[in-house]
Design a protein around this motif. Structure first.
Motif, PDB file in Angstrom:
ATOM      1  N   GLN A  39      83.876  60.759  55.751  1.00 30.97           N
ATOM      2  CA  GLN A  39      84.874  60.623  55.317  1.00 30.97           C
ATOM      3  C   GLN A  39      85.972  61.629  56.460  1.00 30.97           C
ATOM      4  N   LYS A  43      91.130  62.087  53.539  1.00 32.69           N
ATOM      5  CA  LYS A  43      90.829  60.619  53.851  1.00 32.69           C
ATOM      6  C   LYS A  43      89.972  60.567  52.307  1.00 32.69           C
ATOM      7  N   GLU A  44      89.932  59.351  52.211  1.00 35.69           N
ATOM      8  CA  GLU A  44      87.768  59.179  51.260  1.00 35.69           C
ATOM      9  C   GLU A  44      87.579  58.732  51.410  1.00 35.69           C
ATOM     10  N   ARG A  45      86.260  58.932  51.328  1.00 33.49           N
ATOM     11  CA  ARG A  45      84.538  58.318  51.650  1.00 33.49           C
ATOM     12  C   ARG A  45      84.846  57.282  52.057  1.00 33.49           C
ATOM     13  N   GLU A  46      84.717  56.675  53.026  1.00 34.41           N
ATOM     14  CA  GLU A  46      84.918  55.296  53.392  1.00 34.41           C
ATOM     15  C   GLU A  46      83.363  54.629  54.124  1.00 34.41           C
ATOM     16  N   GLU A  87      89.804  57.680  66.214  1.00 37.98           N
ATOM     17  CA  GLU A  87      89.777  57.625  64.250  1.00 37.98           C
ATOM     18  C   GLU A  87      88.726  57.458  63.840  1.00 37.98           C
ATOM     19  N   ALA A  90      84.911  61.849  62.244  1.00 33.43           N
ATOM     20  CA  ALA A  90      84.477  62.300  60.531  1.00 33.43           C
ATOM     21  C   ALA A  90      83.242  62.675  60.432  1.00 33.43           C
TER      22      ALA A  90
END
Length: 125
Positions: A39, A43-46, A87, A90
């Motif tokens: 995450q 942003k949302e958890r991916e 990118e 997280a």
């Protein structure tokens, strides 16, 4: 009660590698599917990757760079991350899924029953 403890995060330059670990306790580890999610701020958890006793896979965007593995004797699951990009920055979480379900459900954070506290990965450009 299951406890999951992640480690191995840190600061790395773009193109570098990190290996995350997740140590599990409280259950017969080998029976369950394990997943890695991440995450980023805002942003949302991916979904990142998941592994069971018979299969493993990573998210399409991470295939070829991220590899999940497990060592049942040590109740530990690993995430090897290569060719890291900014990118990829997280908080990375490991999770344990008690019900097998279909492989499609392994991508869904809501399907997991226990979560670790997360480990920060920061990739500098």
């Amino acid at each position: 009660q299951v406890q999951l403890v992640e480690s191995g995060g840190g600061l790395v330059q773009a193109g570098g590698s990190l290996r995350l670990s997740c140590a599990a306790s409280g259950r017969t580890f080998s029976r369950y599917a394990m997943g890695w999610f991440r995450q980023a701020p805002g942003k949302e958890r991916e979904f990142v990757a998941a592994i069971s006793w018979s299969a493993s896979f990573a998210a399409d965007s991470m295939k070829g760079r991220f590899t999940i593995s497990r060592e049942n004797a040590k109740n530990t699951v690993f995430l090897q991350m290569n060719s890291l990009k900014p990118e990829d920055t997280a908080v990375y979480y490991c999770a344990l899924k008690m019900s097998p379900g279909t492989i499609a459900t392994w991508r869904l954070a809501d399907e997991y029953d226990y979560w670790g506290q997360g480990t920060q990965v920061t990739v500098s450009s």
